[in-house]
Design a protein around this motif. Structure first.
Motif, PDB file in Angstrom:
ATOM      1  N   GLU A   1     -11.494   4.333   5.280  1.00  0.00           N
ATOM      2  CA  GLU A   1     -10.147   4.637   5.276  1.00  0.00           C
ATOM      3  C   GLU A   1      -9.466   4.273   6.670  1.00  0.00           C
ATOM      4  OE1 GLU A   1      -9.941   8.951   4.554  1.00  0.00           O
ATOM      5  OE2 GLU A   1     -11.348   8.946   3.262  1.00  0.00           O
TER       6      GLU A   1
ATOM      7  N   PRO B   1      -3.501  -2.016   5.456  1.00  0.00           N
ATOM      8  CA  PRO B   1      -3.754  -1.593   4.067  1.00  0.00           C
ATOM      9  C   PRO B   1      -2.775  -0.747   3.308  1.00  0.00           C
ATOM     10  CG  PRO B   1      -5.974  -2.059   4.766  1.00  0.00           C
ATOM     11  CD  PRO B   1      -5.022  -1.633   6.013  1.00  0.00           C
ATOM     12  N   ARG B   2      -2.205  -0.891   2.345  1.00  0.00           N
ATOM     13  CA  ARG B   2      -1.038   0.245   1.870  1.00  0.00           C
ATOM     14  C   ARG B   2      -1.634   0.785   0.690  1.00  0.00           C
ATOM     15  NH1 ARG B   2       1.362   0.210   6.295  1.00  0.00           N
ATOM     16  NH2 ARG B   2       2.596  -1.642   6.624  1.00  0.00           N
ATOM     17  N   GLU B   3      -2.854   0.591   0.039  1.00  0.00           N
ATOM     18  CA  GLU B   3      -3.337   1.289  -1.213  1.00  0.00           C
ATOM     19  C   GLU B   3      -3.924   2.621  -0.426  1.00  0.00           C
ATOM     20  OE1 GLU B   3      -7.122   0.868  -4.300  1.00  0.00           O
ATOM     21  OE2 GLU B   3      -6.495  -0.968  -3.070  1.00  0.00           O
ATOM     22  N   ARG B   4      -3.647   3.641  -1.255  1.00  0.00           N
ATOM     23  CA  ARG B   4      -4.182   4.907  -0.788  1.00  0.00           C
ATOM     24  C   ARG B   4      -5.679   5.505  -1.500  1.00  0.00           C
ATOM     25  NH1 ARG B   4      -1.238   6.733   3.768  1.00  0.00           N
ATOM     26  NH2 ARG B   4       0.614   5.558   3.590  1.00  0.00           N
ATOM     27  N   ALA B   5      -6.270   6.279  -0.431  1.00  0.00           N
ATOM     28  CA  ALA B   5      -7.472   6.898  -0.960  1.00  0.00           C
ATOM     29  C   ALA B   5      -6.902   8.090  -1.734  1.00  0.00           C
ATOM     30  CB  ALA B   5      -8.351   7.027   0.230  1.00  0.00           C
TER      31      ALA B   5
ATOM     32  N   CYS C   1     -10.536   1.014  10.654  1.00  0.00           N
ATOM     33  CA  CYS C   1     -11.326   1.479   9.352  1.00  0.00           C
ATOM     34  C   CYS C   1     -12.260   2.268   9.870  1.00  0.00           C
ATOM     35  CB  CYS C   1     -11.898   0.181   8.495  1.00  0.00           C
ATOM     36  SG  CYS C   1     -12.912   0.827   7.171  1.00  0.00           S
TER      37      CYS C   1
ATOM     38  N   PRO D   1      -4.587   5.750   3.940  1.00  0.00           N
ATOM     39  CA  PRO D   1      -4.885   4.300   3.401  1.00  0.00           C
ATOM     40  C   PRO D   1      -6.287   3.720   3.163  1.00  0.00           C
ATOM     41  CG  PRO D   1      -3.264   4.354   5.317  1.00  0.00           C
ATOM     42  CD  PRO D   1      -3.870   5.674   5.116  1.00  0.00           C
ATOM     43  N   LEU D   2      -6.478   3.010   2.122  1.00  0.00           N
ATOM     44  CA  LEU D   2      -7.753   2.737   1.841  1.00  0.00           C
ATOM     45  C   LEU D   2      -8.158   1.325   2.226  1.00  0.00           C
ATOM     46  CD1 LEU D   2     -10.390   3.543   0.098  1.00  0.00           C
ATOM     47  CD2 LEU D   2      -8.983   2.600  -1.651  1.00  0.00           C
ATOM     48  N   HIS D   3      -9.307   1.091   2.645  1.00  0.00           N
ATOM     49  CA  HIS D   3      -9.832  -0.078   3.065  1.00  0.00           C
ATOM     50  C   HIS D   3     -10.640  -0.628   2.041  1.00  0.00           C
ATOM     51  CE1 HIS D   3     -11.816  -3.244   5.633  1.00  0.00           C
ATOM     52  NE2 HIS D   3     -10.407  -3.560   6.070  1.00  0.00           N
ATOM     53  N   PHE D   4     -10.575  -2.098   1.930  1.00  0.00           N
ATOM     54  CA  PHE D   4     -11.383  -2.596   0.852  1.00  0.00           C
ATOM     55  C   PHE D   4     -13.001  -2.422   1.102  1.00  0.00           C
ATOM     56  CE2 PHE D   4     -11.383  -6.070   4.012  1.00  0.00           C
ATOM     57  CZ  PHE D   4     -12.500  -6.316   4.124  1.00  0.00           C
TER      58      PHE D   4
END
Length: 127
Positions: free
Chosen positions: A124, A108-112, A95, A117-120
């Motif tokens: 990124e 993480p798979r969610e995207r910014a 990150c 990839p976006l971190h919680f």
């Protein structure tokens, strides 16, 4: 995200007259910066001239202190924050803000908005 984080560091350095003391001397922070500047997200957003100058000066300073810093860091072994598997750092993703590391399968798979990839934590995942 990461652009704002690194831009704030670069702006502070610029406004203070580019003192060496405001350059990142932590290898992990510099690794995150250099990994972010070559990421797809950074290319999509654009990397400012201030961040480029900041990165270049920080790399120059780190190389003068420890010429093999990058190779030594990449050889270190770390655990994936999620599954606990151990890998050389060169095979992990980190990150750009909190420096947590993940293997390819657990990152993480969610995207910014920029595509990285976006971190919680708001950073990124790069590298």
């Amino acid at each position: 995200m990461s652009r704002e984080y690194f831009q704030a560091m670069a702006d502070k350095w610029e406004q203070a007259g580019r003192p060496a003391g405001l350059l990142p001397d932590n290898r992990w922070v510099l690794m995150a910066l250099t990994s972010w500047t070559v990421s797809d997200g950074a290319r999509a957003e654009g990397v400012s001239p201030e961040i480029r100058a900041f990165e270049k000066a920080a790399l120059r300073q780190m190389k003068s202190r420890s010429p093999a810093w990058w190779d030594n860091l990449m050889r270190e072994r770390h655990y994936c924050e999620s599954c606990g598997e151990r890998y050389r750092l060169e095979n992990l993703h980190n990150c750009s803000k909190c420096m947590r590391v993940y293997c390819t399968w657990c990152r993480p798979r969610e995207r910014a908005a920029n595509g990285n990839p976006l971190h919680f934590c708001g950073g990124e995942i790069v590298g």
